[in-house]
Design an enzyme around this catalytic site. Structure first.
Site, mmCIF file in Angstrom:
data_model
loop_
_atom_site.group_PDB
_atom_site.id
_atom_site.type_symbol
_atom_site.label_atom_id
_atom_site.label_comp_id
_atom_site.label_asym_id
_atom_site.label_seq_id
_atom_site.Cartn_x
_atom_site.Cartn_y
_atom_site.Cartn_z
ATOM 1 N N GLU A 78 3.155 -4.276 -0.612
ATOM 2 C CA GLU A 78 2.960 -4.215 0.834
ATOM 3 C C GLU A 78 2.816 -2.785 1.350
ATOM 4 O O GLU A 78 2.026 -2.519 2.228
ATOM 5 C CB GLU A 78 4.142 -4.879 1.561
ATOM 6 C CG GLU A 78 4.113 -6.384 1.517
ATOM 7 C CD GLU A 78 2.994 -6.988 2.363
ATOM 8 O OE1 GLU A 78 3.262 -7.337 3.524
ATOM 9 O OE2 GLU A 78 1.853 -7.104 1.870
ATOM 10 N N ASP A 79 3.580 -1.888 0.783
ATOM 11 C CA ASP A 79 3.675 -0.549 1.369
ATOM 12 C C ASP A 79 2.900 0.537 0.632
ATOM 13 O O ASP A 79 2.866 1.674 1.078
ATOM 14 C CB ASP A 79 5.158 -0.122 1.462
ATOM 15 C CG ASP A 79 5.923 -1.009 2.441
ATOM 16 O OD1 ASP A 79 5.276 -1.788 3.144
ATOM 17 O OD2 ASP A 79 7.159 -0.900 2.493
#
Ligand code: MN
Length: 497
Positions: A78-79
Protein backbone atom coordinates in the site's frame (compact mmCIF):
# COMPACT_ATOMS: atom_id res chain seq x y z
CA UNK A 1 12.96 2.42 21.55
CA UNK A 2 15.37 1.66 18.74
CA UNK A 3 14.55 -0.49 15.72
CA UNK A 4 17.12 -3.05 16.86
CA UNK A 5 15.58 -3.28 20.34
CA UNK A 6 12.14 -3.95 18.83
CA UNK A 7 13.58 -6.59 16.51
CA UNK A 8 15.36 -8.23 19.46
CA UNK A 9 12.05 -8.38 21.32
CA UNK A 10 10.43 -10.05 18.35
CA UNK A 11 13.22 -12.59 17.98
CA UNK A 12 12.85 -13.47 21.63
CA UNK A 13 9.13 -14.05 21.12
CA UNK A 14 9.62 -16.36 18.14
CA UNK A 15 12.52 -18.33 19.62
CA UNK A 16 10.33 -21.45 19.84
CA UNK A 17 9.51 -21.47 16.12
CA UNK A 18 11.37 -23.78 13.71
CA UNK A 19 14.43 -22.21 12.05
CA UNK A 20 12.60 -22.01 8.72
CA UNK A 21 9.90 -19.77 10.19
CA UNK A 22 12.34 -17.60 12.08
CA UNK A 23 14.25 -17.14 8.85
CA UNK A 24 11.04 -16.20 7.02
CA UNK A 25 10.18 -13.61 9.66
CA UNK A 26 13.64 -12.07 9.67
CA UNK A 27 13.67 -11.92 5.88
CA UNK A 28 10.29 -10.21 5.97
CA UNK A 29 11.72 -7.69 8.42
CA UNK A 30 14.73 -6.95 6.18
CA UNK A 31 12.46 -6.56 3.18
CA UNK A 32 9.98 -4.24 4.95
CA UNK A 33 12.82 -2.28 6.55
CA UNK A 34 14.30 -1.65 3.12
CA UNK A 35 10.93 -0.84 1.54
CA UNK A 36 9.92 1.70 4.22
CA UNK A 37 13.39 3.25 4.32
CA UNK A 38 13.16 7.01 4.89
CA UNK A 39 9.44 6.93 5.68
CA UNK A 40 8.25 8.26 8.99
CA UNK A 41 5.19 7.77 11.16
CA UNK A 42 3.20 10.79 12.29
CA UNK A 43 5.06 10.43 15.60
CA UNK A 44 8.35 11.05 13.78
CA UNK A 45 9.50 7.48 14.41
CA UNK A 46 10.85 5.42 11.52
CA UNK A 47 7.89 3.81 9.73
CA UNK A 48 9.19 0.27 10.25
CA UNK A 49 8.40 0.62 13.96
CA UNK A 50 4.71 0.36 13.12
CA UNK A 51 4.85 -3.10 11.44
CA UNK A 52 7.25 -4.20 14.18
CA UNK A 53 4.81 -3.18 16.93
CA UNK A 54 1.93 -4.83 15.06
CA UNK A 55 3.92 -8.06 14.83
CA UNK A 56 4.81 -7.90 18.52
CA UNK A 57 1.15 -7.43 19.48
CA UNK A 58 0.28 -10.45 17.32
CA UNK A 59 3.06 -12.60 18.71
CA UNK A 60 1.41 -12.11 22.06
CA UNK A 61 -1.81 -13.63 20.68
CA UNK A 62 -0.53 -16.50 18.55
CA UNK A 63 2.75 -17.53 17.00
CA UNK A 64 2.66 -18.47 13.36
CA UNK A 65 5.49 -17.95 10.86
CA UNK A 66 3.58 -16.84 7.77
CA UNK A 67 1.20 -14.68 9.82
CA UNK A 68 4.03 -12.80 11.55
CA UNK A 69 5.90 -12.39 8.25
CA UNK A 70 2.75 -10.99 6.64
CA UNK A 71 2.30 -8.62 9.58
CA UNK A 72 5.77 -7.20 8.97
CA UNK A 73 4.94 -6.76 5.29
CA UNK A 74 1.36 -5.57 5.71
CA UNK A 75 1.92 -1.94 4.66
CA UNK A 76 4.60 -2.53 2.01
CA UNK A 77 2.29 -2.87 -0.99
CA UNK A 78 0.00 0.00 0.00
CA UNK A 79 2.67 2.48 0.97
CA UNK A 80 5.54 1.74 -1.40
CA UNK A 81 5.92 0.96 -5.09
CA UNK A 82 6.42 -2.75 -4.46
CA UNK A 83 3.71 -4.91 -6.08
CA UNK A 84 2.08 -7.92 -4.44
CA UNK A 85 3.61 -10.22 -7.09
CA UNK A 86 7.05 -9.41 -5.72
CA UNK A 87 5.97 -10.41 -2.22
CA UNK A 88 4.64 -13.66 -3.62
CA UNK A 89 7.86 -14.38 -5.49
CA UNK A 90 9.98 -13.77 -2.44
CA UNK A 91 7.79 -15.09 0.39
CA UNK A 92 5.40 -17.51 -1.31
CA UNK A 93 1.69 -17.62 -1.93
CA UNK A 94 0.57 -18.04 1.68
CA UNK A 95 2.24 -14.86 2.93
CA UNK A 96 1.16 -12.94 -0.19
CA UNK A 97 -2.45 -13.98 0.31
CA UNK A 98 -2.40 -12.83 3.91
CA UNK A 99 -1.00 -9.44 2.87
CA UNK A 100 -3.61 -9.20 0.12
CA UNK A 101 -6.37 -9.93 2.64
CA UNK A 102 -5.15 -7.14 4.90
CA UNK A 103 -5.16 -4.71 1.98
CA UNK A 104 -8.74 -5.64 1.12
CA UNK A 105 -9.90 -5.24 4.70
CA UNK A 106 -8.38 -1.78 4.77
CA UNK A 107 -10.99 -0.73 2.21
CA UNK A 108 -13.81 -1.29 4.67
CA UNK A 109 -14.56 2.12 6.03
CA UNK A 110 -17.49 3.57 7.83
CA UNK A 111 -19.16 6.39 6.02
CA UNK A 112 -19.30 9.39 8.23
CA UNK A 113 -22.50 11.23 7.55
CA UNK A 114 -24.19 14.01 9.52
CA UNK A 115 -26.75 11.47 10.71
CA UNK A 116 -24.05 9.10 11.84
CA UNK A 117 -24.71 8.59 15.49
CA UNK A 118 -24.71 5.58 17.75
CA UNK A 119 -28.09 3.90 17.64
CA UNK A 120 -29.12 4.85 21.16
CA UNK A 121 -28.70 8.54 20.38
CA UNK A 122 -30.67 8.47 17.16
CA UNK A 123 -34.31 9.36 17.61
CA UNK A 124 -35.64 8.64 14.18
CA UNK A 125 -36.43 5.00 13.64
CA UNK A 126 -35.35 4.80 10.00
CA UNK A 127 -32.02 6.44 10.73
CA UNK A 128 -31.39 3.97 13.47
CA UNK A 129 -32.17 1.09 11.14
CA UNK A 130 -29.91 2.37 8.45
CA UNK A 131 -27.09 2.88 10.92
CA UNK A 132 -27.43 -0.55 12.45
CA UNK A 133 -27.71 -2.08 9.05
CA UNK A 134 -24.54 -0.41 7.87
CA UNK A 135 -22.57 -1.49 10.92
CA UNK A 136 -23.89 -5.06 10.79
CA UNK A 137 -23.12 -5.44 7.13
CA UNK A 138 -19.65 -3.98 7.58
CA UNK A 139 -18.95 -6.42 10.40
CA UNK A 140 -20.13 -9.37 8.36
CA UNK A 141 -18.28 -8.25 5.31
CA UNK A 142 -15.16 -7.95 7.38
CA UNK A 143 -15.47 -11.60 8.35
CA UNK A 144 -16.41 -12.73 4.85
CA UNK A 145 -13.71 -10.90 2.94
CA UNK A 146 -10.85 -11.78 5.22
CA UNK A 147 -11.22 -15.44 4.25
CA UNK A 148 -8.53 -16.44 6.72
CA UNK A 149 -8.77 -15.67 10.41
CA UNK A 150 -5.10 -14.75 10.47
CA UNK A 151 -5.96 -11.79 8.25
CA UNK A 152 -8.37 -10.58 10.93
CA UNK A 153 -5.76 -11.03 13.64
CA UNK A 154 -3.26 -8.93 11.66
CA UNK A 155 -5.86 -6.27 11.00
CA UNK A 156 -6.90 -6.14 14.66
CA UNK A 157 -3.28 -5.79 15.77
CA UNK A 158 -2.73 -3.12 13.09
CA UNK A 159 -5.75 -1.21 14.38
CA UNK A 160 -4.66 -1.56 18.00
CA UNK A 161 -1.27 -0.01 17.28
CA UNK A 162 -2.89 2.77 15.26
CA UNK A 163 -5.26 3.41 18.17
CA UNK A 164 -2.38 3.53 20.65
CA UNK A 165 -0.85 6.28 18.53
CA UNK A 166 -4.12 7.94 17.46
CA UNK A 167 -3.42 11.14 19.40
CA UNK A 168 -0.57 11.73 16.95
CA UNK A 169 -2.75 11.28 13.86
CA UNK A 170 -4.28 14.12 11.88
CA UNK A 171 -7.17 15.57 13.94
CA UNK A 172 -9.70 15.20 11.11
CA UNK A 173 -8.90 11.50 10.86
CA UNK A 174 -9.17 10.72 14.54
CA UNK A 175 -12.94 10.69 15.02
CA UNK A 176 -13.62 8.44 12.04
CA UNK A 177 -10.92 5.94 12.97
CA UNK A 178 -12.07 5.85 16.58
CA UNK A 179 -15.70 5.41 15.52
CA UNK A 180 -14.80 2.53 13.22
CA UNK A 181 -12.86 0.98 16.05
CA UNK A 182 -15.87 1.11 18.35
CA UNK A 183 -18.41 -0.09 15.82
CA UNK A 184 -16.48 -2.66 13.80
CA UNK A 185 -13.13 -3.70 15.23
CA UNK A 186 -14.03 -4.01 18.91
CA UNK A 187 -17.22 -6.04 18.21
CA UNK A 188 -15.25 -8.39 15.97
CA UNK A 189 -12.55 -8.82 18.62
CA UNK A 190 -15.38 -9.53 21.03
CA UNK A 191 -17.01 -12.00 18.70
CA UNK A 192 -13.73 -13.87 18.40
CA UNK A 193 -13.52 -13.78 22.18
CA UNK A 194 -10.36 -11.67 22.29
CA UNK A 195 -11.37 -9.75 25.40
CA UNK A 196 -7.97 -8.21 25.90
CA UNK A 197 -8.03 -6.51 22.49
CA UNK A 198 -11.70 -5.58 22.74
CA UNK A 199 -11.24 -3.78 26.07
CA UNK A 200 -8.19 -1.85 24.98
CA UNK A 201 -9.63 -0.89 21.58
CA UNK A 202 -12.79 0.45 23.22
CA UNK A 203 -10.99 2.41 25.90
CA UNK A 204 -8.65 3.97 23.34
CA UNK A 205 -11.57 4.98 21.09
CA UNK A 206 -13.89 6.22 23.86
CA UNK A 207 -12.35 9.69 24.43
CA UNK A 208 -12.29 10.47 20.69
CA UNK A 209 -15.86 9.40 19.96
CA UNK A 210 -17.57 10.71 23.12
CA UNK A 211 -15.13 13.27 24.57
CA UNK A 212 -17.63 14.87 26.93
CA UNK A 213 -19.06 11.62 28.27
CA UNK A 214 -15.57 10.23 28.71
CA UNK A 215 -14.42 13.24 30.73
CA UNK A 216 -17.52 13.16 32.92
CA UNK A 217 -17.26 9.47 33.63
CA UNK A 218 -13.56 9.66 34.33
CA UNK A 219 -14.05 12.46 36.84
CA UNK A 220 -16.89 10.59 38.43
CA UNK A 221 -15.18 7.22 38.92
CA UNK A 222 -11.48 7.98 39.24
CA UNK A 223 -11.57 8.42 42.97
CA UNK A 224 -14.02 5.58 43.56
CA UNK A 225 -11.92 3.18 41.54
CA UNK A 226 -8.68 4.00 43.32
CA UNK A 227 -10.49 3.67 46.65
CA UNK A 228 -11.91 0.30 45.68
CA UNK A 229 -8.56 -0.86 44.35
CA UNK A 230 -7.11 -0.25 47.79
CA UNK A 231 -9.58 -2.39 49.68
CA UNK A 232 -9.62 -5.04 46.95
CA UNK A 233 -5.85 -5.32 47.37
CA UNK A 234 -6.34 -5.93 51.09
CA UNK A 235 -9.12 -8.40 50.40
CA UNK A 236 -6.95 -10.32 47.92
CA UNK A 237 -4.29 -10.95 50.57
CA UNK A 238 -6.92 -12.27 52.95
CA UNK A 239 -8.60 -14.42 50.29
CA UNK A 240 -5.30 -15.91 49.15
CA UNK A 241 -4.32 -16.94 52.69
CA UNK A 242 -7.79 -18.38 53.27
CA UNK A 243 -7.91 -20.50 50.08
CA UNK A 244 -4.34 -21.72 50.51
CA UNK A 245 -5.11 -22.77 54.06
CA UNK A 246 -7.81 -25.00 52.51
CA UNK A 247 -5.27 -26.51 50.10
CA UNK A 248 -6.43 -24.75 46.95
CA UNK A 249 -3.45 -24.09 44.71
CA UNK A 250 -3.71 -20.58 43.31
CA UNK A 251 -2.03 -20.11 39.96
CA UNK A 252 -2.70 -16.38 40.00
CA UNK A 253 -4.86 -13.88 41.84
CA UNK A 254 -5.24 -10.24 40.94
CA UNK A 255 -7.63 -7.30 40.93
CA UNK A 256 -8.82 -5.77 37.74
CA UNK A 257 -10.53 -2.44 37.24
CA UNK A 258 -13.37 -2.47 34.74
CA UNK A 259 -12.62 -0.92 31.38
CA UNK A 260 -14.13 2.58 31.23
CA UNK A 261 -16.09 2.14 28.02
CA UNK A 262 -17.68 -1.07 29.15
CA UNK A 263 -18.48 0.60 32.47
CA UNK A 264 -20.14 3.47 30.61
CA UNK A 265 -22.23 1.00 28.62
CA UNK A 266 -23.23 -0.85 31.73
CA UNK A 267 -24.15 2.34 33.56
CA UNK A 268 -26.59 3.21 30.82
CA UNK A 269 -28.34 -0.08 31.45
CA UNK A 270 -28.40 0.44 35.23
CA UNK A 271 -29.96 3.92 35.43
CA UNK A 272 -26.54 5.48 35.75
CA UNK A 273 -26.35 4.07 39.27
CA UNK A 274 -22.76 3.30 40.23
CA UNK A 275 -23.99 1.50 43.34
CA UNK A 276 -25.34 -1.25 41.11
CA UNK A 277 -22.01 -1.88 39.41
CA UNK A 278 -20.35 -4.56 41.49
CA UNK A 279 -17.45 -5.37 39.20
CA UNK A 280 -15.96 -1.87 39.06
CA UNK A 281 -12.94 -3.55 40.57
CA UNK A 282 -13.17 -7.34 40.53
CA UNK A 283 -10.98 -10.06 42.00
CA UNK A 284 -9.81 -12.69 39.58
CA UNK A 285 -8.63 -16.06 40.84
CA UNK A 286 -6.97 -18.56 38.54
CA UNK A 287 -6.85 -22.12 39.82
CA UNK A 288 -5.55 -25.37 38.36
CA UNK A 289 -8.70 -27.08 37.13
CA UNK A 290 -12.49 -26.96 36.94
CA UNK A 291 -13.00 -28.96 40.14
CA UNK A 292 -10.90 -26.40 42.03
CA UNK A 293 -13.03 -23.59 40.58
CA UNK A 294 -16.20 -25.02 42.15
CA UNK A 295 -14.41 -25.91 45.36
CA UNK A 296 -13.01 -22.39 45.68
CA UNK A 297 -16.49 -20.97 45.09
CA UNK A 298 -17.94 -23.19 47.81
CA UNK A 299 -15.21 -22.22 50.26
CA UNK A 300 -15.69 -18.53 49.52
CA UNK A 301 -19.44 -18.79 50.13
CA UNK A 302 -18.83 -20.65 53.37
CA UNK A 303 -16.91 -17.68 54.69
CA UNK A 304 -18.46 -14.61 53.03
CA UNK A 305 -22.15 -14.15 52.30
CA UNK A 306 -22.92 -14.08 48.60
CA UNK A 307 -25.25 -11.48 47.15
CA UNK A 308 -28.44 -13.12 45.91
CA UNK A 309 -28.82 -13.31 42.17
CA UNK A 310 -25.16 -12.58 41.48
CA UNK A 311 -23.84 -16.14 41.25
CA UNK A 312 -23.17 -17.02 37.63
CA UNK A 313 -21.88 -20.30 36.31
CA UNK A 314 -20.38 -19.48 32.93
CA UNK A 315 -18.40 -22.73 33.12
CA UNK A 316 -21.47 -24.89 32.73
CA UNK A 317 -23.13 -22.26 30.56
CA UNK A 318 -20.48 -20.32 28.60
CA UNK A 319 -21.28 -16.93 27.10
CA UNK A 320 -21.99 -16.94 23.36
CA UNK A 321 -18.40 -15.93 22.57
CA UNK A 322 -17.05 -18.86 24.58
CA UNK A 323 -16.25 -16.96 27.79
CA UNK A 324 -16.06 -19.24 30.83
CA UNK A 325 -15.72 -18.39 34.54
CA UNK A 326 -17.57 -18.59 37.81
CA UNK A 327 -18.77 -15.21 39.05
CA UNK A 328 -20.03 -14.30 42.48
CA UNK A 329 -20.40 -11.12 44.48
CA UNK A 330 -19.81 -11.31 48.22
CA UNK A 331 -20.03 -8.98 51.21
CA UNK A 332 -16.61 -8.39 52.70
CA UNK A 333 -15.96 -8.03 56.44
CA UNK A 334 -15.93 -4.28 56.02
CA UNK A 335 -19.32 -4.34 54.30
CA UNK A 336 -18.20 -3.79 50.72
CA UNK A 337 -19.55 -5.82 47.85
CA UNK A 338 -16.81 -7.46 45.83
CA UNK A 339 -17.17 -9.42 42.62
CA UNK A 340 -14.99 -12.52 42.35
CA UNK A 341 -14.25 -14.36 39.10
CA UNK A 342 -12.84 -17.89 39.25
CA UNK A 343 -11.39 -19.72 36.25
CA UNK A 344 -8.68 -22.10 35.02
CA UNK A 345 -5.55 -20.93 33.15
CA UNK A 346 -7.06 -22.23 29.95
CA UNK A 347 -10.29 -20.30 30.47
CA UNK A 348 -8.24 -17.22 31.27
CA UNK A 349 -6.25 -17.53 28.07
CA UNK A 350 -9.50 -17.94 26.18
CA UNK A 351 -11.00 -14.87 27.81
CA UNK A 352 -8.00 -12.74 26.92
CA UNK A 353 -6.94 -14.17 23.56
CA UNK A 354 -10.09 -15.88 22.33
CA UNK A 355 -9.92 -18.05 19.28
CA UNK A 356 -6.19 -17.33 18.98
CA UNK A 357 -5.55 -18.97 22.34
CA UNK A 358 -7.48 -21.97 21.18
CA UNK A 359 -4.85 -22.44 18.50
CA UNK A 360 -1.94 -22.00 20.83
CA UNK A 361 -3.32 -24.82 22.94
CA UNK A 362 -3.81 -27.03 19.93
CA UNK A 363 -0.26 -26.26 18.91
CA UNK A 364 1.09 -27.47 22.18
CA UNK A 365 -0.84 -30.71 22.10
CA UNK A 366 0.12 -31.42 18.51
CA UNK A 367 3.73 -30.56 19.29
CA UNK A 368 3.87 -28.39 16.24
CA UNK A 369 4.26 -24.72 15.77
CA UNK A 370 2.60 -24.77 12.41
CA UNK A 371 -0.93 -25.35 13.58
CA UNK A 372 -2.16 -22.76 11.13
CA UNK A 373 -0.47 -24.16 8.12
CA UNK A 374 -3.01 -26.56 6.72
CA UNK A 375 -6.00 -25.01 8.32
CA UNK A 376 -8.39 -24.02 5.62
CA UNK A 377 -11.05 -21.39 6.06
CA UNK A 378 -13.70 -24.06 6.39
CA UNK A 379 -11.89 -25.71 9.28
CA UNK A 380 -11.29 -22.36 10.88
CA UNK A 381 -14.91 -21.61 10.42
CA UNK A 382 -15.93 -24.71 12.30
CA UNK A 383 -13.77 -23.56 15.17
CA UNK A 384 -15.39 -20.19 14.96
CA UNK A 385 -18.80 -21.78 14.92
CA UNK A 386 -18.17 -23.74 18.07
CA UNK A 387 -17.24 -20.49 19.71
CA UNK A 388 -19.90 -18.16 18.37
CA UNK A 389 -22.82 -20.46 19.12
CA UNK A 390 -25.24 -18.07 17.54
CA UNK A 391 -26.87 -19.98 14.77
CA UNK A 392 -28.59 -17.12 13.07
CA UNK A 393 -25.39 -15.15 12.89
CA UNK A 394 -23.48 -18.16 11.63
CA UNK A 395 -26.01 -18.78 8.94
CA UNK A 396 -25.55 -15.22 7.78
CA UNK A 397 -21.79 -15.54 7.66
CA UNK A 398 -22.04 -18.89 5.95
CA UNK A 399 -24.35 -17.48 3.36
CA UNK A 400 -21.92 -14.70 2.75
CA UNK A 401 -18.86 -16.79 2.44
CA UNK A 402 -19.84 -20.12 0.95
CA UNK A 403 -23.28 -20.36 -0.54
CA UNK A 404 -23.34 -16.71 -0.87
CA UNK A 405 -25.51 -15.00 -3.37
CA UNK A 406 -23.98 -11.65 -2.48
CA UNK A 407 -20.64 -10.05 -3.11
CA UNK A 408 -19.11 -6.83 -1.86
CA UNK A 409 -17.13 -4.55 -4.10
CA UNK A 410 -15.69 -1.13 -3.36
CA UNK A 411 -15.54 2.28 -4.94
CA UNK A 412 -12.03 3.77 -5.04
CA UNK A 413 -13.01 5.80 -1.97
CA UNK A 414 -13.80 2.62 -0.07
CA UNK A 415 -17.58 2.81 -0.17
CA UNK A 416 -19.15 -0.61 -0.16
CA UNK A 417 -21.40 -1.75 -2.98
CA UNK A 418 -23.36 -4.89 -2.14
CA UNK A 419 -24.36 -6.88 -5.24
CA UNK A 420 -25.72 -10.31 -6.14
CA UNK A 421 -23.15 -12.91 -7.13
CA UNK A 422 -22.25 -12.76 -10.83
CA UNK A 423 -23.01 -9.06 -10.93
CA UNK A 424 -21.07 -7.15 -13.56
CA UNK A 425 -19.48 -3.75 -13.92
CA UNK A 426 -22.83 -2.54 -15.30
CA UNK A 427 -24.65 -3.53 -12.10
CA UNK A 428 -21.98 -1.76 -10.08
CA UNK A 429 -22.33 1.44 -12.13
CA UNK A 430 -26.12 1.51 -11.75
CA UNK A 431 -25.83 0.77 -8.05
CA UNK A 432 -23.90 4.00 -7.66
CA UNK A 433 -26.25 6.15 -9.74
CA UNK A 434 -28.39 5.64 -12.85
CA UNK A 435 -26.60 8.50 -14.62
CA UNK A 436 -23.33 6.70 -14.07
CA UNK A 437 -24.87 3.47 -15.33
CA UNK A 438 -26.19 5.17 -18.45
CA UNK A 439 -22.83 6.79 -19.23
CA UNK A 440 -20.48 3.93 -18.37
CA UNK A 441 -18.14 2.57 -21.00
CA UNK A 442 -15.80 0.39 -18.96
CA UNK A 443 -14.05 0.16 -15.62
CA UNK A 444 -10.78 -0.15 -13.85
CA UNK A 445 -10.93 -3.20 -11.60
CA UNK A 446 -8.12 -3.32 -9.08
CA UNK A 447 -6.28 -0.84 -11.29
CA UNK A 448 -6.73 -2.72 -14.57
CA UNK A 449 -9.00 -1.69 -17.42
CA UNK A 450 -11.79 -4.24 -17.94
CA UNK A 451 -14.87 -4.45 -20.19
CA UNK A 452 -18.41 -3.78 -18.98
CA UNK A 453 -19.37 -7.45 -19.01
CA UNK A 454 -16.73 -8.37 -16.42
CA UNK A 455 -18.13 -10.25 -13.43
CA UNK A 456 -17.08 -8.76 -10.13
CA UNK A 457 -15.55 -10.65 -7.25
CA UNK A 458 -15.62 -10.09 -3.51
CA UNK A 459 -13.29 -7.29 -2.56
CA UNK A 460 -12.80 -5.86 -6.05
CA UNK A 461 -12.10 -2.17 -6.17
CA UNK A 462 -14.04 -0.77 -9.10
CA UNK A 463 -13.62 2.61 -10.73
CA UNK A 464 -16.28 3.21 -13.38
CA UNK A 465 -15.19 4.94 -16.55
CA UNK A 466 -17.88 7.15 -18.04
CA UNK A 467 -18.13 9.15 -21.23
CA UNK A 468 -20.43 12.10 -21.54
CA UNK A 469 -21.42 11.28 -25.09
CA UNK A 470 -21.68 7.55 -24.63
CA UNK A 471 -24.53 6.12 -26.63
CA UNK A 472 -26.12 4.75 -23.48
CA UNK A 473 -27.31 1.26 -22.65
CA UNK A 474 -27.52 -1.38 -25.35
CA UNK A 475 -29.88 -4.33 -25.47
CA UNK A 476 -27.09 -6.85 -24.91
CA UNK A 477 -26.26 -5.21 -21.56
CA UNK A 478 -29.23 -7.12 -20.18
CA UNK A 479 -27.23 -10.31 -20.67
CA UNK A 480 -24.68 -9.06 -18.16
CA UNK A 481 -26.89 -7.57 -15.50
CA UNK A 482 -28.23 -9.24 -12.39
CA UNK A 483 -29.72 -6.42 -10.37
CA UNK A 484 -33.32 -5.32 -10.72
CA UNK A 485 -32.27 -1.70 -10.59
CA UNK A 486 -29.90 -1.95 -13.54
CA UNK A 487 -32.31 -4.04 -15.62
CA UNK A 488 -35.22 -1.69 -15.03
CA UNK A 489 -33.20 1.40 -15.95
CA UNK A 490 -31.75 -0.19 -19.08
CA UNK A 491 -35.16 -1.36 -20.27
CA UNK A 492 -36.64 2.04 -19.55
CA UNK A 493 -34.07 3.81 -21.73
CA UNK A 494 -34.28 1.22 -24.52
CA UNK A 495 -38.05 1.75 -24.67
CA UNK A 496 -37.75 5.51 -24.81
CA UNK A 497 -35.51 5.30 -27.82
MN1 MN B 1 -0.59 -0.61 9.21
Amino acid sequence: MTTQALLDQLNKKIASLPAKDRHLINQAFDFAHQAHQGMKRESGEPYIHHPLHVTLILSHLAIDGPMLAAALLHDVVEDTAIPLTQIEKKFGQEVAQLVDGVIKLAKIKIKRTPTFWPHFLVRRQEERFSFEHQVKSLQKMFLAISGDLRVIFIKLADRLHNMRTLHLARPDKRARIAQETLEIYAPIANRLGIGELKGELEDLAFPFVYPQEYQNLKKRVEEIISEREKYVDEFIKLLKRFLESKNIIIVDIHGRAKHLYSLWNKLRRYDNNLEKIYDLVAVRIIVKNVADCYQALGLIHSRWNPLIGRIKDYIAMPKPNGYQSLHTTIFSETGQQIEIQIRTPRMHARAEHGIAAHWSYKEQTQKTNRAFQDVQWIKQFNELRSIINDHKEIKQILELDFFSDRIFAFTPKGDVINLPRDASVIDFAYAIHSDIGNACTGAKINGQIKPLATRLENGDIVEIITQKNSRGPKADWLKFTRTQKARAKIKQILKIR
